[in-house]
Design an enzyme around this catalytic site. Structure first.
Site, PDB file in Angstrom:
ATOM      1  N   LYS A 135      -4.378  -2.672  -5.146  1.00  0.00           N
ATOM      2  CA  LYS A 135      -4.274  -3.511  -3.688  1.00  0.00           C
ATOM      3  C   LYS A 135      -5.139  -4.697  -3.967  1.00  0.00           C
ATOM      4  CE  LYS A 135      -2.697  -2.732   0.398  1.00  0.00           C
ATOM      5  NZ  LYS A 135      -1.548  -1.962   0.783  1.00  0.00           N
ATOM      6  N   THR A 143       9.760  -0.006   4.749  1.00  0.00           N
ATOM      7  CA  THR A 143       8.749   0.798   5.248  1.00  0.00           C
ATOM      8  C   THR A 143       9.308   1.429   6.500  1.00  0.00           C
ATOM      9  OG1 THR A 143       7.296  -0.903   4.422  1.00  0.00           O
ATOM     10  CG2 THR A 143       6.369   0.621   6.061  1.00  0.00           C
ATOM     11  N   LYS A 200       0.019   7.247  -2.497  1.00  0.00           N
ATOM     12  CA  LYS A 200       1.591   7.192  -2.068  1.00  0.00           C
ATOM     13  C   LYS A 200       2.483   7.355  -3.303  1.00  0.00           C
ATOM     14  CE  LYS A 200       0.602   3.519   1.786  1.00  0.00           C
ATOM     15  NZ  LYS A 200       1.079   2.582   2.162  1.00  0.00           N
ATOM     16  N   SER A 232      10.072  -0.865  -3.424  1.00  0.00           N
ATOM     17  CA  SER A 232       9.491  -1.810  -4.351  1.00  0.00           C
ATOM     18  C   SER A 232       9.574  -1.295  -6.041  1.00  0.00           C
ATOM     19  CB  SER A 232       7.814  -2.047  -4.206  1.00  0.00           C
ATOM     20  OG  SER A 232       7.727  -2.949  -3.087  1.00  0.00           O
ATOM     21  N   LYS A 262       0.082  -0.439  -8.808  1.00  0.00           N
ATOM     22  CA  LYS A 262       1.029  -1.199  -7.620  1.00  0.00           C
ATOM     23  C   LYS A 262       0.731  -1.196  -6.357  1.00  0.00           C
ATOM     24  CE  LYS A 262       5.546  -2.295  -6.800  1.00  0.00           C
ATOM     25  NZ  LYS A 262       4.804  -3.365  -6.158  1.00  0.00           N
ATOM     26  N   ASN A 267       6.279  -5.948  10.730  1.00  0.00           N
ATOM     27  CA  ASN A 267       7.337  -5.770  10.076  1.00  0.00           C
ATOM     28  C   ASN A 267       7.681  -4.193  10.217  1.00  0.00           C
ATOM     29  OD1 ASN A 267       8.240  -4.126   7.205  1.00  0.00           O
ATOM     30  ND2 ASN A 267       8.782  -6.293   6.817  1.00  0.00           N
TER      31      ASN A 267
HETATM   32  N1  GLU Z   1       1.904  -2.871   0.772  1.00  0.00           N
HETATM   33  C1  GLU Z   1       2.857  -1.866   0.808  1.00  0.00           C
HETATM   34  C2  GLU Z   1       1.998  -0.467   1.010  1.00  0.00           C
HETATM   35  O1  GLU Z   1       0.878  -0.517   1.435  1.00  0.00           O
HETATM   36  C3  GLU Z   1       3.673  -1.964  -0.110  1.00  0.00           C
HETATM   37  C4  GLU Z   1       3.384  -1.858  -1.585  1.00  0.00           C
HETATM   38  C5  GLU Z   1       4.412  -1.977  -2.430  1.00  0.00           C
HETATM   39  O2  GLU Z   1       5.625  -2.373  -2.227  1.00  0.00           O
HETATM   40  O3  GLU Z   1       3.913  -2.105  -3.821  1.00  0.00           O
HETATM   41  O4  GLU Z   1       2.792   0.727   0.770  1.00  0.00           O
END
Ligand code: GLU
Length: 414
Positions: free
Chosen positions: A106, A190, A94, A348, A70, A221
């Site tokens: 990613k 976020t 994360k 998410s 993810k 954002n």
């Molecule tokens: N792009 C965001 C991050 O770096 C969110 C990733 C997501 O929601 O899966 O954490």
């Protein structure tokens, strides 16, 4: 010796240190030091002037032992293979930190959406999904927004994927508009997560948020919503910046005015005459500093000039490892990116769960669960940092890498 500014190799170094501290073998490091899969694609796109341009895109899947991978997709001229690889590793961390059943992924497309029309952006988005469609999916790898991508882009990507698969697939991607199965609270998630970390860190340092002076570098954002949340909580936002420069006022900035006038890429300082540079902004007087823009902003060169007592990393990789050491030695509490910016992927996950069950939650429910997850994660990492005598970054890596390591071990991979 010159400082290591390479995000990929410095991430590898900390993962190695974390695994060693946790007692894992060298083989575990060999497994986790690189993504399991990395796909490079070339995307032909019809431009508005009738020409065809070929864009390069990437999708990295770091480790899928805990569950599907993810992570977001960024559209940026500086996207590179190395960066996408490092970012996918951070997503594993994360997910581990906030305890989600995912590994990290990613993606990115090398392009500058500021120079593209809406139709060209749509063509890039759809072309990217067609190119990676074999390796993604609701139970394989779930994309999301990142730098310069938003809910409209997620909607086009979801539509393209659903057409290819010939069934409606809302769980293929998160960060969608509400009308397409998006979750309440995702857009601000976020910034909410960063806000929760700021409140927890302030408690540890005995700082009252009311009247605390905050500098936010970046007005995208995360940075813009965060400035609003801090302002509404009674803090004094004394400095903000965008890609073109910063503005600073010790008496506090009018955040509502700035939010009203920013463009969709977060540009605002071009409307002002008396701007300072982003580097100057970081060194200004404040209690809480939030780098919410790009990587390698606090380095060995300026870490001794930072005046804040708390640094909360809303961006990915804004502080180098050398600078982390310097800030920690100076007694500054550093809340690392993999913890502070994990609110996005947490909501998410909630969005994906709602898509899978076809039953949707209220904004209050989402925010309550987000608070619980993040406070638990913050306390856990703070505790590890205290009991193991390590800085907050290493503590976060130790907590974050554990789930992928355990899952890989149970699957018999290592
Ligand atoms: N792009 C965001 C991050 O770096 C969110 C990733 C997501 O929601 O899966 O954490």
């Amino acid at each position: 010796m010159a400082e290591n500014l390479n995000l990929f190799t410095s991430t590898q170094n900390v993962i190695k240190e974390a695994l060693t501290k946790l007692g894992y073998s060298e083989e575990m490091y060999e497994l986790l030091k690189e993504p399991l899969r990395m796909m490079t694609v070339r995307i032909p796109v019809k431009m508005d002037d009738g020409s065809v341009k070929i864009f390069t895109g990437y999708r990295a899947q770091h480790n899928d032992a805990p569950g599907p991978t993810k992570g977001g997709v960024r559209f940026h001229p500086e996207v590179s293979e190395e960066e996408v690889k490092a970012l996918s590793m951070w997503m594993t961390l994360k997910a581990g930190i906030v305890d989600l059943p995912y590994g990290g992924g990613k993606g990115g497309v090398v392009c500058d959406p500021r120079q593209l029309s809406m139709r060209e952006i749509e063509n890039v988005s759809r072309g990217y999904v067609r190119a990676i469609s074999q390796i993604v999916g609701p139970t394989k790898d779930i994309p999301a927004p990142d730098v310069y991508t938003n809910s409209q882009i997620m909607a086009w990507m979801m539509d393209e994927y659903s057409r290819i698969r010939e069934f409606d697939s809302p769980g293929f991607i998160t960060g969608k508009p509400l009308a397409l199965g998006g979750s309440h609270g995702r857009e601000k998630a976020t910034a909410q997560g960063v806000t929760i970390c700021i409140h927890e860190a302030a408690k540890k340092r005995g700082i009252d948020i009311k009247g605390a002076r905050v500098i936010v570098q970046g007005f995208g954002n995360a940075g813009s919503f965060l400035s609003k949340f801090m302002h509404d909580a009674g803090a004094l936002v004394v400095g903000i910046s965008d890609a073109y420069g910063g503005i600073y006022d010790p008496a506090g900035l009018d955040i509502d005015y700035l939010l009203d006038r920013r463009d969709s890429f977060g540009t605002i300082t071009t409307l002002f005459d008396n701007t300072i540079t982003n580097q100057e902004l970081l060194e200004k007087e404040c209690d809480i500093l939030v780098p919410a823009a790009i990587s390698n902003q606090i380095t060995a060169d300026n870490a001794n000039s930072i005046q804040a007592s708390i640094v909360v990393e809303a961006a990915n990789g804004p502080t180098t490892l050398e600078a982390t050491k310097i800030l920690t030695e100076r007694g500054i509490l550093l809340v690392p990116d993999v913890l502070a910016s994990s609110g996005g992927v947490t909501v998410s996950y909630f969005e994906w769960v709602q898509n899978n069950q076809g039953y949707y939650w209220t904004e209050e429910e989402v925010n309550k669960k987000l608070h619980e997850n993040l406070i638990k994660a913050f306390d856990n990492i703070y505790e590890v940092s205290q009991t193991r005598g390590v800085n907050m970054r290493l503590a976060a890596y130790m907590v974050g890498v554990r789930r992928a390591a355990e899952a890989s071990k149970f699957r018999g991979w290592v």
